[in-house]
Design a protein around this motif. Structure first.
Motif, mmCIF file in Angstrom:
data_model
loop_
_atom_site.group_PDB
_atom_site.id
_atom_site.type_symbol
_atom_site.label_atom_id
_atom_site.label_comp_id
_atom_site.label_asym_id
_atom_site.label_seq_id
_atom_site.Cartn_x
_atom_site.Cartn_y
_atom_site.Cartn_z
ATOM 1 N N ARG A 72 -6.867 -4.465 4.884
ATOM 2 C CA ARG A 72 -6.624 -3.017 4.977
ATOM 3 C C ARG A 72 -7.470 -2.385 6.063
ATOM 4 N N ILE A 113 -3.733 6.709 2.704
ATOM 5 C CA ILE A 113 -2.554 6.038 2.174
ATOM 6 C C ILE A 113 -1.277 6.781 2.564
ATOM 7 N N VAL A 125 0.847 -1.200 0.000
ATOM 8 C CA VAL A 125 0.000 0.000 0.000
ATOM 9 C C VAL A 125 0.880 1.247 0.000
#
Ligand SMILES: [Fe+2]
Ligand SMILES: [Fe+2]
Lengths: 199, 244
Positions: free
Chosen positions: A168, A180, A144
């Motif tokens: 996630r 993110i 990620v």
């Protein structure tokens, strides 16, 4: 133990405050958002990522629109209804995890909520005991942070996209980081990746 | 305790100093002696009822509006929102930025603070474009709606506009710009290596919490007051002009 978070959606102020005050007195539970309508429910669910949703089903629009859908899809195991429907019609409410009746005593409501959040009684509850990331989660976090999409990560690790999404969510819950860029910082600070590797 | 028109303005500040930036936004200056809230508002040309509703809901999440917030003109609400935007962009962001550069001097390893710096500048851009969109598109639009509503003349262009992009479309896309702020707080609280100047770290964190609270109150005004009010106006306008 992590705190379990609740969103309470109920139009009646008296009822809502009552429910909220009981939840906040349960050890390890906390109401993160009160709502008197479902106008922004989806964005609230996204931003608070609650463990449970306590809702008056009357607030759900009769027409099957996306909101209704969202609630059912993502949270059916985690939705508790507030209802005054008489017992013989409770079949209607079977899609809810638990039903708080308006005539319930404080003790009864407390017990119902306790049984919903207690992991021993409800082994299926998906809930975070430790905030340590597992090795799998670390791997996913690394990808990620490098800027890969869920789909790309799923392909690399031979997982379904759905599994990646679940991982996630757990990562976000454990770390308390949603974006993110935020996860990237965590990954760098914890030497999971180097700054130069960030896309 | 609720803020009322006959309370001394000085007592309002004593009651809750977090209102200071809010009062500034109304262009009210300190030094009001023993004047009441009503008198100070009159001195500075501030709508008293609006002031009372805004300040009370800012300090008390459970405040029950005394006046129907829908009764305030769109113009008044937009004006306040605009001043709040200016406060974020011209005061808050620069303040936080200068704290970050202060922070960069107190870490042995420059990397963490560089990360924070980049993260914050991303946040800054996000907030800026959120605000720009509101100021350049949404605010002019809602003012136009109110104008047309008051003038009673048919404006077919506006009717078309409502049909292609209504306030509810904006409402759907309206995010609360707080995700990054939330992350930043957690990164600092939970994951930043120990820093030499604890006081500066704490001040930075405190300001982040303040900004978050302010942004939440701001979004509440947009989501719960402005949007429903404009939606109602749109509905009435459409009803009126599609019938004729
Ligand atoms: Fe805004
Ligand atoms: Fe906004």
């Amino acid at each position: 133990m992590e705190r379990l978070s609740f969103i309470v959606a109920e139009k009646s102020y008296l009822i809502r405050k009552g429910v909220v005050s009981i939840i906040n007195r349960i050890e390890g539970a906390m109401v993160v958002k009160e709502m008197d309508n479902l106008g922004s429910i989806n964005s609230e669910i996204l931003s608070h990522n609650p463990d449970f949703l306590v809702i008056n089903p009357n607030l759900i629009p009769k027409t099957e629109d996306h909101r209704n859908f969202h609630i059912k899809m993502e949270l059916s195991e985690k939705v508790i209804a507030i209802s005054s429907v008489s017992p013989f019609r409770k079949g209607m409410l079977s899609s809810f995890r638990e039903i708080i009746d308006l005539n319930d005593s404080k003790e009864e409501i407390y017990q119902k909520l306790k049984s919903v959040i207690n992991p021993e009684l409800t082994p299926s509850a998906n809930y975070v005991v430790s905030s340590e990331l597992s090795e799998r989660e670390k791997t996913i976090l690394t990808h990620v942070a490098k800027g890969l999409t869920n789909k790309e990560i799923a392909e690399i690790l031979f997982l379904s996209a759905h599994t990646v999404i679940t991982h996630r969510k757990n990562i976000t819950n454990k770390l308390g980081i949603k974006t993110i860029s935020g996860l990237t910082i965590y990954a760098i600070l914890n030497n999971l990746i180097k700054m130069e590797e960030v896309r | 305790m609720n803020i009322t028109h006959d309370m001394k303005m000085a007592d309002v500040i004593h009651l809750n100093y977090s209102l200071l930036p809010v009062i500034t936004r109304f262009n009210i200056h300190l030094g009001f002696g023993d004047k009441s809230v009503g008198e100070v508002c009159e001195d500075f040309g501030v709508n008293l009822d609006f002031f009372i509703e805004i300040t009370n809901s800012f300090i008390d999440d459970d405040y029950i509006p005394q006046k129907d917030l829908n009764s305030f003109p769109v113009k008044l609400i937009v004006d306040y929102l605009h001043k709040t935007h200016t406060y974020y962009l011209e005061e808050k962001l620069p303040e936080l930025l200068s704290m970050i550069s202060g922070l960069s001097e107190i870490f042995d390893n420059p990397e963490p603070i560089l990360l924070i710096k980049n993260f914050f500048s991303e946040y800054q851009q996000e907030l800026q474009s959120h605000i720009e969109r509101e100021e350049n598109i949404v605010h002019p639009y809602v003012l136009e709606i109110e104008d047309s509503f008051n003038q009673n003349s048919k404006d077919s262009k506006l009717v078309e506009k409502i049909k292609t992009y209504s306030i509810n479309d904006f409402a759907k896309e309206h995010d609360n710009v707080e995700e990054k702020l939330y992350d930043l707080k957690n990164i600092i609280i939970k994951y930043l290596p120990p820093c030499k100047d604890k006081a500066l770290c704490n001040r930075f964190l405190t300001e982040l919490f303040r900004l978050e609270k302010d942004l939440n109150a701001h979004a509440e005004l947009e989501d719960k007051v402005l949007i429903p009010k404009v939606a109602k106006m749109e509905e009435l306008l459409l009803e009126k002009y599609t019938k004729i």
